[in-house]
Design a protein around this motif. Sequence first.
Motif, PDB file in Angstrom:
ATOM      1  N   UNK A  98      34.726  35.046  33.633  1.00 43.29           N
ATOM      2  CA  UNK A  98      33.782  35.723  34.529  1.00 43.29           C
ATOM      3  C   UNK A  98      34.403  36.922  35.231  1.00 43.29           C
ATOM      4  N   UNK A  99      35.708  37.138  35.063  1.00 45.12           N
ATOM      5  CA  UNK A  99      36.333  38.334  35.653  1.00 45.12           C
ATOM      6  C   UNK A  99      35.634  39.583  35.129  1.00 45.12           C
ATOM      7  N   UNK A 100      35.532  40.622  35.937  1.00 46.53           N
ATOM      8  CA  UNK A 100      34.919  41.858  35.454  1.00 46.53           C
ATOM      9  C   UNK A 100      35.651  42.374  34.218  1.00 46.53           C
ATOM     10  N   UNK A 101      34.883  42.918  33.283  1.00 45.39           N
ATOM     11  CA  UNK A 101      35.462  43.437  32.043  1.00 45.39           C
ATOM     12  C   UNK A 101      36.497  44.512  32.362  1.00 45.39           C
ATOM     13  N   UNK A 102      37.677  44.361  31.793  1.00 43.06           N
ATOM     14  CA  UNK A 102      38.764  45.312  32.002  1.00 43.06           C
ATOM     15  C   UNK A 102      39.730  44.913  33.096  1.00 43.06           C
ATOM     16  N   UNK A 103      39.331  44.013  33.992  1.00 46.02           N
ATOM     17  CA  UNK A 103      40.208  43.584  35.085  1.00 46.02           C
ATOM     18  C   UNK A 103      41.388  42.796  34.522  1.00 46.02           C
ATOM     19  N   UNK A 104      42.551  42.991  35.119  1.00 49.21           N
ATOM     20  CA  UNK A 104      43.773  42.338  34.658  1.00 49.21           C
ATOM     21  C   UNK A 104      44.437  41.617  35.834  1.00 49.21           C
ATOM     22  N   UNK A 105      44.679  40.322  35.674  1.00 51.40           N
ATOM     23  CA  UNK A 105      45.405  39.560  36.680  1.00 51.40           C
ATOM     24  C   UNK A 105      46.887  39.550  36.315  1.00 51.40           C
ATOM     25  N   UNK A 106      47.721  39.847  37.297  1.00 57.71           N
ATOM     26  CA  UNK A 106      49.160  39.848  37.101  1.00 57.71           C
ATOM     27  C   UNK A 106      49.726  38.482  37.460  1.00 57.71           C
ATOM     28  N   UNK A 107      51.000  38.283  37.141  1.00 59.70           N
ATOM     29  CA  UNK A 107      51.662  37.042  37.527  1.00 59.70           C
ATOM     30  C   UNK A 107      51.868  37.037  39.037  1.00 59.70           C
ATOM     31  N   UNK A 108      51.629  35.879  39.636  1.00 56.83           N
ATOM     32  CA  UNK A 108      51.906  35.709  41.059  1.00 56.83           C
ATOM     33  C   UNK A 108      53.358  35.260  41.218  1.00 56.83           C
ATOM     34  N   UNK A 109      53.783  35.005  42.437  1.00 52.28           N
ATOM     35  CA  UNK A 109      55.173  34.614  42.650  1.00 52.28           C
ATOM     36  C   UNK A 109      55.468  33.171  42.253  1.00 52.28           C
ATOM     37  N   UNK A 110      54.456  32.405  41.868  1.00 49.83           N
ATOM     38  CA  UNK A 110      54.691  31.095  41.254  1.00 49.83           C
ATOM     39  C   UNK A 110      55.073  31.258  39.781  1.00 49.83           C
TER      40      UNK A 110
END
Length: 171
Positions: A98-110
């Motif tokens: 469901x994330x908007x098309x093109x959006x990219x999630x990066x790695x968090x500090x975990x």
Amino acid sequence: MLGGLATRAAAEDFKVTSTSMREGGKLEIAQVFKGFGCDGGDASPHLSWSGAPVGTKSFAVTAYDPDAPTGSGWWHWAIVNIPAATTALSAGISGTDALPKGAVELKNDYGTRGFGGVCPPPGAVHRYIFTVHALSVPALDLPEDASNALAGFMIGGATLATARLTAVYNR
């Protein structure tokens, strides 16, 4: 000079709200990490924004704990390349289709991609700063394994305005 005043006024209109949390309020168990001695829902909060300045071509969202005992804080979430037409992220959207098309999630500090819930050491109250950045570029050119420091540098260089909501949590 007048152009600067218009830009500043537009930036002041940029606001972020949430149905998952309130300014200065304690985060709910839904936003608490599952692990490291915490047993929460590990779900990203709802965020909604309005009043982005003219010229906004994309958004980035970050969630950061400046009180983490690391010397450099703790990055809980960084999502970039959110299309300019987007004005909200629903609760629990992190890591889903469901994330908007093109959006990219990066790695968090975990060390995982997407939202990583809060889980401070027992004791002091920690602040969690959720920031929506209105950007002057349609997308940030980041490597797939970009660190949060690199992403922050690139976000900072393209930011037209920011809207922040700060919540707290302790255990």
